[in-house]
Write a protein that holds these residues in place. Structure first.
Motif, mmCIF file in Angstrom:
data_model
loop_
_atom_site.group_PDB
_atom_site.id
_atom_site.type_symbol
_atom_site.label_atom_id
_atom_site.label_comp_id
_atom_site.label_asym_id
_atom_site.label_seq_id
_atom_site.Cartn_x
_atom_site.Cartn_y
_atom_site.Cartn_z
ATOM 1 N N ARG A 5 48.743 44.988 33.840
ATOM 2 C CA ARG A 5 48.342 46.176 34.590
ATOM 3 C C ARG A 5 49.312 46.378 35.746
ATOM 4 N NH1 ARG A 5 42.680 45.085 36.716
ATOM 5 N NH2 ARG A 5 43.764 43.165 37.284
ATOM 6 N N ASP A 67 41.888 44.252 45.262
ATOM 7 C CA ASP A 67 42.481 43.058 44.664
ATOM 8 C C ASP A 67 42.502 43.067 43.138
ATOM 9 O OD1 ASP A 67 42.780 42.130 47.228
ATOM 10 O OD2 ASP A 67 41.014 40.836 47.177
ATOM 11 N N ASP A 68 41.836 44.024 42.499
ATOM 12 C CA ASP A 68 41.694 43.932 41.046
ATOM 13 C C ASP A 68 42.034 45.231 40.328
ATOM 14 O OD1 ASP A 68 41.119 42.393 38.759
ATOM 15 O OD2 ASP A 68 39.149 43.339 38.586
ATOM 16 N N SER A 69 42.956 46.011 40.886
ATOM 17 C CA SER A 69 43.334 47.259 40.216
ATOM 18 C C SER A 69 44.671 47.138 39.482
ATOM 19 C CB SER A 69 43.392 48.409 41.220
ATOM 20 O OG SER A 69 44.347 48.140 42.224
ATOM 21 N N TYR A 70 45.418 46.056 39.725
ATOM 22 C CA TYR A 70 46.711 45.853 39.059
ATOM 23 C C TYR A 70 47.083 44.377 39.125
ATOM 24 C CZ TYR A 70 48.343 45.999 43.918
ATOM 25 O OH TYR A 70 48.509 45.758 45.266
ATOM 26 N N ASP A 71 47.978 43.957 38.233
ATOM 27 C CA ASP A 71 48.459 42.574 38.193
ATOM 28 C C ASP A 71 49.839 42.441 38.832
ATOM 29 O OD1 ASP A 71 46.224 41.735 36.486
ATOM 30 O OD2 ASP A 71 47.259 42.868 34.908
ATOM 31 N N LYS A 92 47.973 39.084 47.907
ATOM 32 C CA LYS A 92 46.883 39.329 46.962
ATOM 33 C C LYS A 92 47.129 38.615 45.629
ATOM 34 C CE LYS A 92 45.700 43.890 48.857
ATOM 35 N NZ LYS A 92 44.316 43.545 49.261
ATOM 36 N N LYS A 94 49.746 39.096 43.620
ATOM 37 C CA LYS A 94 50.351 39.993 42.633
ATOM 38 C C LYS A 94 51.842 39.711 42.481
ATOM 39 C CE LYS A 94 46.329 41.910 42.707
ATOM 40 N NZ LYS A 94 45.330 41.555 41.664
#
Length: 345
Positions: A5, A67-71, A92, A94
């Motif tokens: 992501r 924190d959890d919308s992309y890697d 975060k 990432k």
């Protein structure tokens, strides 16, 4: 990681170029899931360029994206925000592809270098010039000894801003602001010419420079000229010129050796000519815009392998530091009116 992501942070003009590269890769394991920009209208406009169907959300800040919308993130914000945003995204957990220049100060370079050395995430710098097809070809020819051991090279970054390079949108206003850009023509685009000369001739040792503020729209240097001494004794010249009027095309690069000369044509569409005693050959390898697809492919490959970007990698933070140090040495040379050492870190 079955699906990666991807978050695009900063939805200005260069974002469109990176998005084109992603589309050309056509990798089903990559999904753009977050678009982040303080100007949400710009993010919404970018969203319309994504292939359908897509599950992508628009956010006004990295904090809002959570924190959890992309890697992994491609960071394409104004230069003065590079350190702040890269720090926040890496904190975060990432992965990061950060646009050039790494930072606009030595302190910023130090912080990001320390982060790169301490993180286990992929942290790569987007210096597209290392993937520029003509530059790659020139380096190959030099290694093959086609022109012999090069002893001199020059790089000419001549751009008619808003006329022949920014072909898909308005030039962002922050480019003209030295507080946000980190300077003028040297920081805006000149760093793309520093790395190729380093790759072709070696690391730089000293510079002697002069600048001029000839185009008042850009509130810093629009003309810069730097003599370069390399650590191995070779010599070169860097010449940067920004304007808003059409300019005669001159070679982007010329590399001279005892057996010949390599010219990279002064147009973003590409072209390279090799002169030797026996023949002259000309080719088009893909042009400057052809650098973004292999650059993105390199980042995606590192993500899939979850490999740490080491000093040997073309996108390493340590190599990006060296480019910035040359730029800052140019500015110091202008202030002090003398030769300046590059390795002031």
């Amino acid at each position: 990681m079955a699906v990666i992501r991807l978050g695009l942070i900063g939805c200005g003009y260069i974002c469109k170029t990176h998005l084109k590269a992603l589309k050309k890769l056509n990798d089903p394991s990559i999904e753009v899931t977050a678009l982040v920009d303080i100007n949400k209208e710009a993010a919404e406009s970018t969203k319309q360029l994504l292939p359908a169907p897509q599950n992508c959300q628009v956010y006004g800040s990295v904090e809002e994206a959570g924190d959890d919308s992309y890697d992994a993130a491609v960071i394409m914000v104004p230069h003065h925000l590079h350190v702040e945003i890269a720090r926040e995204v890496l904190s975060k957990g990432k992965h990061v592809l950060l646009e050039k220049p790494l930072a606009i100060s030595i302190e910023g370079c130090r912080e990001l270098l320390a982060l790169a050395q301490s993180t286990n995430r992929v942290f790569m710098v987007a210096e597209s010039a290392v993937h520029w097809p003509e530059v790659v070809q020139a380096i190959k020819l030099i290694k093959e000894g086609v022109i012999g051991e090069p002893y001199y090279a020059q790089g000419n970054c001549f751009e008619s801003i808003g006329i022949d390079d920014f072909d898909f949108c308005e030039v962002p206003d922050w480019i003209y602001d030295p507080e946000k850009n980190g300077g003028g023509a040297v920081m805006a685009g000149g760093v793309h010419w520093i790395r190729p000369l380093r790759l072709m001739l070696g690391d730089m040792d000293k510079v002697a420079a002069m600048t001029m503020d000839a185009w008042k729209t850009m509130r810093a240097e629009t003309l810069a000229h730097a003599l370069v001494k390399f650590k191995n004794g070779k010599q070169g010249v860097l010449h940067f010129h920004y304007s808003d009027i059409p300019m005669e095309k001159i070679p982007f690069f010329q590399i001279f050796g005892p057996k010949g000369e390599i010219t990279i044509h002064g147009k973003f569409e590409g072209g390279i000519t090799v002169h030797t005693k026996d023949k002259v050959t000309t080719d088009n390898c893909g042009g400057y815009w052809g650098s973004f697809k292999p650059q993105m492919a390199s980042f995606i490959s590192a993500l899939k392998k979850e490999e740490k970007i080491t000093e040997a990698h073309t996108g390493s933070v340590s190599e990006a530091v060296k480019d910035v140090l040359v730029s800052l040495a140019i500015y110091r040379s202008v202030e002090e009116e003398k030769w300046e050492n590059v390795d002031v870190f």
